[in-house]
Write a protein that holds these residues in place. Structure first.
Motif, PDB file in Angstrom:
ATOM      1  N   GLY A  98      29.951 -48.969  -9.225  1.00 55.49           N
ATOM      2  CA  GLY A  98      31.223 -49.014  -8.508  1.00 55.49           C
ATOM      3  C   GLY A  98      32.155 -47.861  -8.799  1.00 55.49           C
ATOM      4  N   LYS A  99      31.635 -46.782  -9.368  1.00 60.88           N
ATOM      5  CA  LYS A  99      32.494 -45.643  -9.719  1.00 60.88           C
ATOM      6  C   LYS A  99      33.002 -44.880  -8.494  1.00 60.88           C
ATOM      7  N   ILE A 100      32.307 -45.017  -7.362  1.00 60.24           N
ATOM      8  CA  ILE A 100      32.753 -44.344  -6.134  1.00 60.24           C
ATOM      9  C   ILE A 100      33.111 -45.360  -5.057  1.00 60.24           C
ATOM     10  N   PHE A 101      33.312 -46.622  -5.437  1.00 58.46           N
ATOM     11  CA  PHE A 101      33.554 -47.674  -4.442  1.00 58.46           C
ATOM     12  C   PHE A 101      34.936 -47.538  -3.814  1.00 58.46           C
ATOM     13  N   HIS A 102      35.958 -47.291  -4.620  1.00 59.30           N
ATOM     14  CA  HIS A 102      37.339 -47.193  -4.128  1.00 59.30           C
ATOM     15  C   HIS A 102      37.719 -45.720  -4.008  1.00 59.30           C
ATOM     16  N   VAL A 103      37.994 -45.291  -2.773  1.00 66.27           N
ATOM     17  CA  VAL A 103      38.399 -43.913  -2.501  1.00 66.27           C
ATOM     18  C   VAL A 103      39.768 -43.936  -1.843  1.00 66.27           C
ATOM     19  N   ARG A 104      40.701 -43.162  -2.389  1.00 72.44           N
ATOM     20  CA  ARG A 104      42.057 -43.092  -1.827  1.00 72.44           C
ATOM     21  C   ARG A 104      42.111 -41.986  -0.765  1.00 72.44           C
ATOM     22  N   CYS A 105      42.854 -42.265   0.305  1.00 74.52           N
ATOM     23  CA  CYS A 105      42.971 -41.318   1.407  1.00 74.52           C
ATOM     24  C   CYS A 105      43.750 -40.082   0.955  1.00 74.52           C
ATOM     25  N   CYS A 106      43.111 -38.925   1.007  1.00 74.76           N
ATOM     26  CA  CYS A 106      43.742 -37.681   0.547  1.00 74.76           C
ATOM     27  C   CYS A 106      44.923 -37.292   1.438  1.00 74.76           C
ATOM     28  N   ALA A 107      44.798 -37.474   2.736  1.00 75.44           N
ATOM     29  CA  ALA A 107      45.898 -37.116   3.634  1.00 75.44           C
ATOM     30  C   ALA A 107      47.131 -37.965   3.358  1.00 75.44           C
ATOM     31  N   HIS A 108      46.935 -39.243   3.067  1.00 76.65           N
ATOM     32  CA  HIS A 108      48.066 -40.119   2.766  1.00 76.65           C
ATOM     33  C   HIS A 108      48.708 -39.746   1.444  1.00 76.65           C
ATOM     34  N   ILE A 109      47.897 -39.416   0.447  1.00 75.78           N
ATOM     35  CA  ILE A 109      48.450 -39.003  -0.847  1.00 75.78           C
ATOM     36  C   ILE A 109      49.238 -37.705  -0.692  1.00 75.78           C
ATOM     37  N   LEU A 110      48.721 -36.786   0.091  1.00 76.05           N
ATOM     38  CA  LEU A 110      49.417 -35.517   0.313  1.00 76.05           C
ATOM     39  C   LEU A 110      50.763 -35.745   0.990  1.00 76.05           C
ATOM     40  N   ASN A 111      50.793 -36.685   1.932  1.00 77.13           N
ATOM     41  CA  ASN A 111      52.057 -37.009   2.597  1.00 77.13           C
ATOM     42  C   ASN A 111      53.061 -37.589   1.607  1.00 77.13           C
ATOM     43  N   LEU A 112      52.617 -38.520   0.742  1.00 73.13           N
ATOM     44  CA  LEU A 112      53.507 -39.099  -0.263  1.00 73.13           C
ATOM     45  C   LEU A 112      53.993 -38.023  -1.234  1.00 73.13           C
ATOM     46  N   LEU A 113      53.100 -37.111  -1.568  1.00 74.37           N
ATOM     47  CA  LEU A 113      53.419 -36.049  -2.522  1.00 74.37           C
ATOM     48  C   LEU A 113      54.586 -35.202  -2.014  1.00 74.37           C
ATOM     49  N   VAL A 114      54.475 -34.741  -0.755  1.00 68.44           N
ATOM     50  CA  VAL A 114      55.496 -33.850  -0.216  1.00 68.44           C
ATOM     51  C   VAL A 114      56.779 -34.607   0.108  1.00 68.44           C
ATOM     52  N   GLN A 115      56.638 -35.850   0.595  1.00 68.91           N
ATOM     53  CA  GLN A 115      57.836 -36.643   0.878  1.00 68.91           C
ATOM     54  C   GLN A 115      58.665 -36.849  -0.384  1.00 68.91           C
ATOM     55  N   ASP A 116      57.989 -37.039  -1.511  1.00 69.47           N
ATOM     56  CA  ASP A 116      58.702 -37.211  -2.770  1.00 69.47           C
ATOM     57  C   ASP A 116      59.412 -35.923  -3.172  1.00 69.47           C
ATOM     58  N   GLY A 117      58.777 -34.778  -2.883  1.00 69.16           N
ATOM     59  CA  GLY A 117      59.419 -33.507  -3.193  1.00 69.16           C
ATOM     60  C   GLY A 117      60.590 -33.203  -2.281  1.00 69.16           C
ATOM     61  N   LEU A 118      60.477 -33.545  -0.998  1.00 66.71           N
ATOM     62  CA  LEU A 118      61.574 -33.299  -0.060  1.00 66.71           C
ATOM     63  C   LEU A 118      62.798 -34.136  -0.387  1.00 66.71           C
ATOM     64  N   GLY A 119      62.575 -35.252  -1.054  1.00 71.03           N
ATOM     65  CA  GLY A 119      63.715 -36.083  -1.431  1.00 71.03           C
ATOM     66  C   GLY A 119      64.649 -35.413  -2.421  1.00 71.03           C
ATOM     67  N   GLN A 120      64.186 -34.333  -3.080  1.00 71.29           N
ATOM     68  CA  GLN A 120      65.018 -33.622  -4.048  1.00 71.29           C
ATOM     69  C   GLN A 120      66.005 -32.653  -3.395  1.00 71.29           C
ATOM     70  N   LEU A 121      65.873 -32.446  -2.069  1.00 72.20           N
ATOM     71  CA  LEU A 121      66.753 -31.484  -1.400  1.00 72.20           C
ATOM     72  C   LEU A 121      68.104 -32.069  -1.023  1.00 72.20           C
ATOM     73  N   GLY A 122      68.250 -33.361  -1.140  1.00 73.93           N
ATOM     74  CA  GLY A 122      69.554 -33.953  -0.826  1.00 73.93           C
ATOM     75  C   GLY A 122      69.848 -33.948   0.656  1.00 73.93           C
ATOM     76  N   GLY A 123      71.090 -33.500   1.022  1.00 72.45           N
ATOM     77  CA  GLY A 123      71.528 -33.609   2.401  1.00 72.45           C
ATOM     78  C   GLY A 123      71.204 -32.434   3.288  1.00 72.45           C
ATOM     79  N   VAL A 124      70.501 -31.424   2.789  1.00 76.68           N
ATOM     80  CA  VAL A 124      70.208 -30.254   3.622  1.00 76.68           C
ATOM     81  C   VAL A 124      69.341 -30.650   4.805  1.00 76.68           C
ATOM     82  N   ILE A 125      68.306 -31.437   4.551  1.00 75.71           N
ATOM     83  CA  ILE A 125      67.413 -31.853   5.627  1.00 75.71           C
ATOM     84  C   ILE A 125      68.160 -32.694   6.649  1.00 75.71           C
ATOM     85  N   ASP A 126      69.060 -33.577   6.167  1.00 79.77           N
ATOM     86  CA  ASP A 126      69.809 -34.439   7.092  1.00 79.77           C
ATOM     87  C   ASP A 126      70.724 -33.614   7.994  1.00 79.77           C
TER      88      ASP A 126
END
Length: 629
Positions: free
Chosen positions: A308-336
């Protein structure tokens, strides 16, 4: 005058009943309306001042003709056999029809005409070779119904389309043989098509050794929750296949137990409950519960690959989206500020026209402003990039529109510029993943290595907001990819361009110099373990073949003994057959063969590839792994 009115009324009455009357009744009425009793073909015998005779409408007159004998008797003559018949005074033609049905000369004439008639040809275009085949055309309504069901399913047309008036006119113009198909018929045909295709797919799945599953949940515009299950496998011809196995409604609540039960039912329905190698899901918490429950069920049946070492695979595209969304949250109100400014401009056509005039004055490119979707980080990146391109337009537009209050400062534009440079590499990776027709596991590890390397560089950036973004994104990266990514690593090793060289180069960057040797040793051991599973499966399959050969020879021996009426010794394998089977399983012992083959695969400087590696005349990687499956 009264007589003429009566004739007109009688004529109108006959025309109204024409559709409801038989040919004989029509013929009788026409004969009653004729004057003088001497009817001739057409109206060639009518004078300029005589009443014209109506044209005969019965089909018998195509093969029969009225003739007048010397004594003045009117007869009906067959044009084929020249036989004469009495002309009925009432105009009835039944006896003439019966004769035409059995007339031998007429049948022979019709046969000759059909032979001389030119056949209708149909053209079938070939594949890539461009060869076109020509065959005689014959209308097959069953085939038309089958293709109509495929059209409805492929293009998601409504069943009522088959009853549309213009569509049926179009089909009649294409082929006069076309018969209308109603909505109930096409509905039943669609269900029959589904049943047939499902049976074909089940047969295809029987030849697959391992099947990888991807699944996701989404909500339609009608607020209905759906789950899609897709199977990925290699068929008996060594071709990578992808098939949608299920698309079903999964009502809330979406707990891990409910999703696990839905997946289990799908696996059992398709007969693949013992073939699932891995399941790829996003990072929702209920998916962790679902995978844990399925792993337990598979462990009880001892059907988990390499424990079962390869049974559970996490979606790379979804992780990448979470990764960048977390980084964009550090910009504060510029994006808004940028988002609300673009939203304000897009709400009015006149505002966009004024904005475009300013762009033209500044000689800027005529691109459009992009409004992002907050849940997709790459659309946010494109929005910031488009806003940065027109940063000089924002203050000029604010001068002519007092209601426009969304003008970032120069410092904020500088932050946006640095962020766009930082996120450029992430945008390229996302495009590579989503733009690929079929992204496979071997393409991800090299990009993860590049992301981690970039995050390590930006952690030392002179701008504080970039360091904050890099720190937040590094924490998220370590959360999901901080442990050994077995499937991504195995995919990279099996890629002949990378092999173990990429592992040795990337792991120190991803996991650090201290932890990298432990992870590399772990991946190497897992690779050997996986390979040994395939070798064992290969040996078992050939042992089964050997038993079948022995059984076949025993059957042949028993048949021969019954024919010769004498006893024979038990059937055994000949030396040639045993050597042939030994050659199939390899020229060396099992242990030596494992060492040689796996060493070719993991050796850094090995020049062999999956399609060119030969050992003792055997194509090791492609052919033997295919046989062991």
């Amino acid at each position: 005058m009264e007589q003429n009115n009566e004739d007109v009324e009688q004529l109108n009455y006959n025309e109204e009943r024409a559709d409801e009357m038989s040919e004989e009744e029509i013929e009788i009425i026409e004969d009653d309306g004729n004057e003088g009793g001497h009817q001739v073909d057409g109206d060639g015998g009518a004078g300029p001042f005589e009443k014209k005779q109506r044209k005969k409408k019965s089909s018998i007159w195509d093969d029969m003709t009225e003739v007048v004998l010397d004594n003045g008797t009117v007869k009906v003559k067959c044009n084929h056999c020249k036989e004469l018949f009495t002309k009925s005074t009432t105009g009835a033609t039944s006896q003439h029809k019966r004769h035409l049905t059995s007339c031998l000369q007429r049948k022979m004439a019709i046969g000759e005409q059909s032979k001389q008639k030119q056949q209708v040809l149909s053209f079938t275009e070939g594949g890539s070779d461009g060869i076109t085949s020509i065959t005689n055309f014959s209308y097959d309504h069953a085939k038309v119904r089958e293709l109509a069901s495929h059209m409805i399913l492929a293009h998601e047309y409504p069943f009522s389309m088959m009853e549309h008036v213009v569509f049926n006119k179009f089909m009649k113009a294409v082929s006069p043989f076309y018969k209308k198909i109603n909505r109930q018929t096409v509905k039943e045909d669609c269900m029959s098509t589904y049943t047939i295709e499902k049976r074909k797919l089940k047969s295809l799945l029987k030849g697959a050794g391992r099947i990888s599953i991807t699944t996701d949940l989404w909500k339609s515009g009608q607020k209905i929750q759906y789950m899609v299950v897709t199977g990925h496998f290699i068929d008996s011809d060594w071709v990578l296949k992808k098939r949608v196995l299920n698309f079903c409604n999964v009502p809330p609540p979406h707990t891990g137990v409910i999703i696990a039960d839905a997946l289990s039912k799908c696996f059992i329905d398709w007969g693949i409950e013992n073939k699932v190698a891995s399941i790829t899901v996003d990072n929702a918490s209920y998916n962790d519960v679902c995978i844990r429950r399925l792993r337990e069920d598979f462990s009880l049946r001892k059907r988990l690959s390499i424990g079962g070492k390869i049974f559970h695979v996490r979606c790379c595209a979804h992780i990448l989206n979470l990764l960048v969304q977390d980084g964009l949250g550090q910009l504060g109100g510029v994006i808004d500020v940028v988002r609300e400014g673009i939203k304000y401009l897009n709400n009015s056509e006149s505002r966009l026209l004024e904005f475009a005039k300013i762009k033209k004055q500044l000689q800027l490119p005529s691109r459009k402003l992009i409004l992002d979707c907050p849940t997709r980080w790459n659309s946010t990146y494109l929005m910031l990039a488009s806003g940065l391109e027109f940063k000089d337009v924002f203050p000029r537009y604010a001068d002519i529109d007092p209601g426009f209050h969304y003008v970032p400062t120069d410092f904020e534009w500088m932050k946006v510029e640095e962020v766009c440079k930082f996120l450029g590499i992430f945008h390229e990776i996302t495009d590579m993943i989503s733009g690929s027709e079929y992204p496979t596991a071997n393409i991800f590890l090299v990009e993860l290595y590049r992301i981690k390397e970039l995050l390590n560089e930006k952690a030392l950036d002179p701008f504080e907001h970039i360091r904050a973004m890099a720190g937040s994104m590094s924490a998220k990266f370590d959360k999901y990819w901080g442990e050994s990514n077995v499937l991504l690593s195995l995919g990279a090793i099996l890629d002949p361009r990378y092999k173990m060289f990429l592992i040795n180069h990337a792991f120190p960057v991803i996991y650090g110099e201290d932890a990298a040797p432990r992870f590399m040793a772990e991946i190497r051991d897992i690779l050997y373990e996986l390979y040994n599973e395939y070798v064992d499966c290969h040996v078992v399959s050939h042992s089964e073949q050997q038993r079948q050969v022995v059984k076949r020879r025993q059957n042949e021996g028993s048949t021969s003994s019954s024919k010769k009426q004498k006893m024979t010794a038990p059937a055994v394998l000949t030396g040639k057959e045993k050597f042939h089977m030994h050659g199939k399983s390899g020229c060396f012992g099992l242990v030596e063969r494992r060492k040689i083959e796996i060493s070719h695969l993991v050796e850094d400087g090995c020049r062999y590839t999956l399609r060119s590696c030969y050992h003792c005349g055997v194509r090791i990687y492609l052919q033997r792994w295919r046989e062991s499956n």
